[in-house]
Design a protein around this motif. Structure first.
Motif, PDB file in Angstrom:
ATOM      1  N   SER A 113      49.223  39.218  40.771  1.00 24.78           N
ATOM      2  CA  SER A 113      47.571  39.867  40.446  1.00 24.78           C
ATOM      3  C   SER A 113      47.749  41.887  40.027  1.00 24.78           C
ATOM      4  CB  SER A 113      47.007  39.281  41.656  1.00 24.78           C
ATOM      5  OG  SER A 113      46.284  37.802  41.459  1.00 24.78           O
ATOM      6  N   HIS A 114      48.491  42.137  39.547  1.00 29.51           N
ATOM      7  CA  HIS A 114      48.297  43.115  40.429  1.00 29.51           C
ATOM      8  C   HIS A 114      47.770  44.295  39.236  1.00 29.51           C
ATOM      9  CE1 HIS A 114      50.988  47.582  41.589  1.00 29.51           C
ATOM     10  NE2 HIS A 114      50.588  47.252  40.354  1.00 29.51           N
ATOM     11  N   SER A 115      48.020  43.857  38.110  1.00 32.33           N
ATOM     12  CA  SER A 115      46.846  44.796  36.990  1.00 32.33           C
ATOM     13  C   SER A 115      45.755  44.580  36.752  1.00 32.33           C
ATOM     14  CB  SER A 115      47.466  43.597  35.688  1.00 32.33           C
ATOM     15  OG  SER A 115      48.784  43.911  35.188  1.00 32.33           O
ATOM     16  N   LEU A 116      45.115  43.063  37.923  1.00 28.30           N
ATOM     17  CA  LEU A 116      43.302  43.593  38.467  1.00 28.30           C
ATOM     18  C   LEU A 116      43.604  44.277  39.009  1.00 28.30           C
ATOM     19  CD1 LEU A 116      40.973  41.281  37.960  1.00 28.30           C
ATOM     20  CD2 LEU A 116      41.814  40.843  40.780  1.00 28.30           C
ATOM     21  N   PHE A 117      43.842  45.202  39.613  1.00 27.99           N
ATOM     22  CA  PHE A 117      43.713  46.261  40.461  1.00 27.99           C
ATOM     23  C   PHE A 117      44.105  47.763  39.725  1.00 27.99           C
ATOM     24  CE2 PHE A 117      44.343  43.170  43.349  1.00 27.99           C
ATOM     25  CZ  PHE A 117      42.792  42.727  44.120  1.00 27.99           C
ATOM     26  N   GLU A 118      44.932  47.683  39.136  1.00 24.84           N
ATOM     27  CA  GLU A 118      45.443  48.966  38.014  1.00 24.84           C
ATOM     28  C   GLU A 118      45.049  48.990  36.631  1.00 24.84           C
ATOM     29  OE1 GLU A 118      47.362  50.602  39.680  1.00 24.84           O
ATOM     30  OE2 GLU A 118      47.634  49.466  41.326  1.00 24.84           O
ATOM     31  N   ASN A 119      44.597  48.329  35.771  1.00 26.77           N
ATOM     32  CA  ASN A 119      44.295  48.015  34.683  1.00 26.77           C
ATOM     33  C   ASN A 119      42.895  48.839  34.016  1.00 26.77           C
ATOM     34  OD1 ASN A 119      44.030  47.400  31.572  1.00 26.77           O
ATOM     35  ND2 ASN A 119      44.320  45.960  31.515  1.00 26.77           N
ATOM     36  N   PRO A 120      42.584  49.620  33.447  1.00 33.37           N
ATOM     37  CA  PRO A 120      41.543  50.607  33.431  1.00 33.37           C
ATOM     38  C   PRO A 120      40.223  49.714  32.542  1.00 33.37           C
ATOM     39  CG  PRO A 120      42.762  51.615  32.354  1.00 33.37           C
ATOM     40  CD  PRO A 120      43.322  50.489  33.253  1.00 33.37           C
ATOM     41  N   ARG A 121      40.960  48.833  32.113  1.00 33.86           N
ATOM     42  CA  ARG A 121      39.769  48.079  31.272  1.00 33.86           C
ATOM     43  C   ARG A 121      39.370  46.640  32.165  1.00 33.86           C
ATOM     44  NH1 ARG A 121      43.993  48.839  27.395  1.00 33.86           N
ATOM     45  NH2 ARG A 121      44.977  46.590  27.193  1.00 33.86           N
ATOM     46  N   ILE A 122      39.794  46.798  33.119  1.00 30.90           N
ATOM     47  CA  ILE A 122      38.848  45.682  33.497  1.00 30.90           C
ATOM     48  C   ILE A 122      38.346  46.313  34.892  1.00 30.90           C
ATOM     49  CG2 ILE A 122      39.272  43.697  35.535  1.00 30.90           C
ATOM     50  CD1 ILE A 122      42.680  43.457  34.453  1.00 30.90           C
ATOM     51  N   GLU A 123      37.078  45.910  35.104  1.00 33.40           N
ATOM     52  CA  GLU A 123      36.038  46.135  35.724  1.00 33.40           C
ATOM     53  C   GLU A 123      35.752  45.054  36.637  1.00 33.40           C
ATOM     54  OE1 GLU A 123      31.287  46.580  35.719  1.00 33.40           O
ATOM     55  OE2 GLU A 123      32.228  47.389  34.322  1.00 33.40           O
ATOM     56  N   GLN A 124      35.738  45.248  38.266  1.00 36.02           N
ATOM     57  CA  GLN A 124      35.900  43.827  38.979  1.00 36.02           C
ATOM     58  C   GLN A 124      34.494  44.306  39.643  1.00 36.02           C
ATOM     59  OE1 GLN A 124      38.341  43.625  42.147  1.00 36.02           O
ATOM     60  NE2 GLN A 124      39.780  44.232  41.099  1.00 36.02           N
ATOM     61  N   ILE A 125      33.187  43.364  40.321  1.00 35.31           N
ATOM     62  CA  ILE A 125      31.793  42.937  40.313  1.00 35.31           C
ATOM     63  C   ILE A 125      32.405  42.050  41.781  1.00 35.31           C
ATOM     64  CG2 ILE A 125      30.068  42.811  40.139  1.00 35.31           C
ATOM     65  CD1 ILE A 125      30.029  43.212  37.410  1.00 35.31           C
ATOM     66  N   VAL A 126      32.072  42.577  42.530  1.00 34.25           N
ATOM     67  CA  VAL A 126      32.446  41.456  43.951  1.00 34.25           C
ATOM     68  C   VAL A 126      30.251  41.144  44.247  1.00 34.25           C
ATOM     69  CG1 VAL A 126      32.634  41.635  46.583  1.00 34.25           C
ATOM     70  CG2 VAL A 126      33.891  42.469  45.174  1.00 34.25           C
ATOM     71  N   GLY A 127      30.351  40.408  44.005  1.00 37.12           N
ATOM     72  CA  GLY A 127      29.249  39.477  44.086  1.00 37.12           C
ATOM     73  C   GLY A 127      28.990  38.139  43.533  1.00 37.12           C
TER      74      GLY A 127
END
Length: 221
Positions: A113-127
């Protein structure tokens, strides 16, 4: 043995099981090894197909149903982030939503899952995806990957209201993959029947069953 069904993280020469309890949803999460990428267990239920396949191949089969992936992509349920990571290989941006922060804690301990936190093209929303989707602008996504937990765990993500908002935020000629489960099982057939009807009522011009990917693809005209 029990230790074969859980992954470990080694810290200061101590092996610790990768498992967390969520006070927020009153659920128990753990990371279960497969012969490739691990899967997430929610209260003992695997969130990826592992029978005759593995989480990585399962993810690829979902992604392929709406290829080519480009532009802005919405991934409604992050989980371990495999779908977001795969989509981000070719998408300009992937917006991914996770309801429970505890799931992301587990994902941080998973090397896959490393790229989930490293890839600048991925924007995470918690909701809550049901609520978050209502805040997006009309036609703002080229592709949607809608991979909710089972109907019993997340019924609102299978609702007509949810589908109307997903239709609204999908751009013209966009496509959405909706994971349902084994379409040849009785429960899968029953859920699929209602899903197809509600997607059509929400405005999707065509809904095509994809039994190999355990879901359907909905097209916006």
């Amino acid at each position: 043995s029990q230790s074969e069904s859980v992954c470990f993280v080694v810290e200061e020469n101590e092996a610790e099981k990768i498992q967390r309890f969520s006070e927020f949803l009153n659920r128990f999460y753990s990371l279960m090894p497969t012969h490739r990428a691990p899967t997430l267990l929610i209260s003992g239920i695997p969130m990826h197909r592992i029978k005759g396949t593995d989480p990585h191949r399962d993810t690829l089969s979902k992604i392929r149903t709406v290829a080519p992936i480009g532009g802005r992509v919405l991934d409604t349920c992050t989980g371990l982030g495999y779908t977001a990571i795969e989509a981000a290989r070719t998408a300009e941006q992937v917006v991914t939503i996770e309801l429970d922060p505890t799931v992301l804690e587990v994902a941080r301990l998973n090397p896959w899952s490393h790229s989930l936190f490293e890839n600048p093209r991925i924007e995470q929303i918690v909701g809550d995806s049901f609520e978050e989707v209502q805040t997006f602008e009309d036609g703002s996504f080229a592709r949607i990957l809608h991979d909710p937990p089972t109907f019993s765990l997340a019924g609102e993500l299978y609702s007509g209201e949810c589908y109307r908002h997903l239709f609204r935020v999908l751009r013209r000629r966009g496509r959405m993959f909706h994971y349902i489960g084994d379409l040849s099982s009785r429960s899968g057939r029953n859920v699929a029947r209602g899903v197809v009807r509600r997607l059509q009522e929400a405005g999707f011009s065509r809904v095509v069953r994809k039994p190999g990917a355990f879901g359907v693809v909905a097209y916006k005209g």
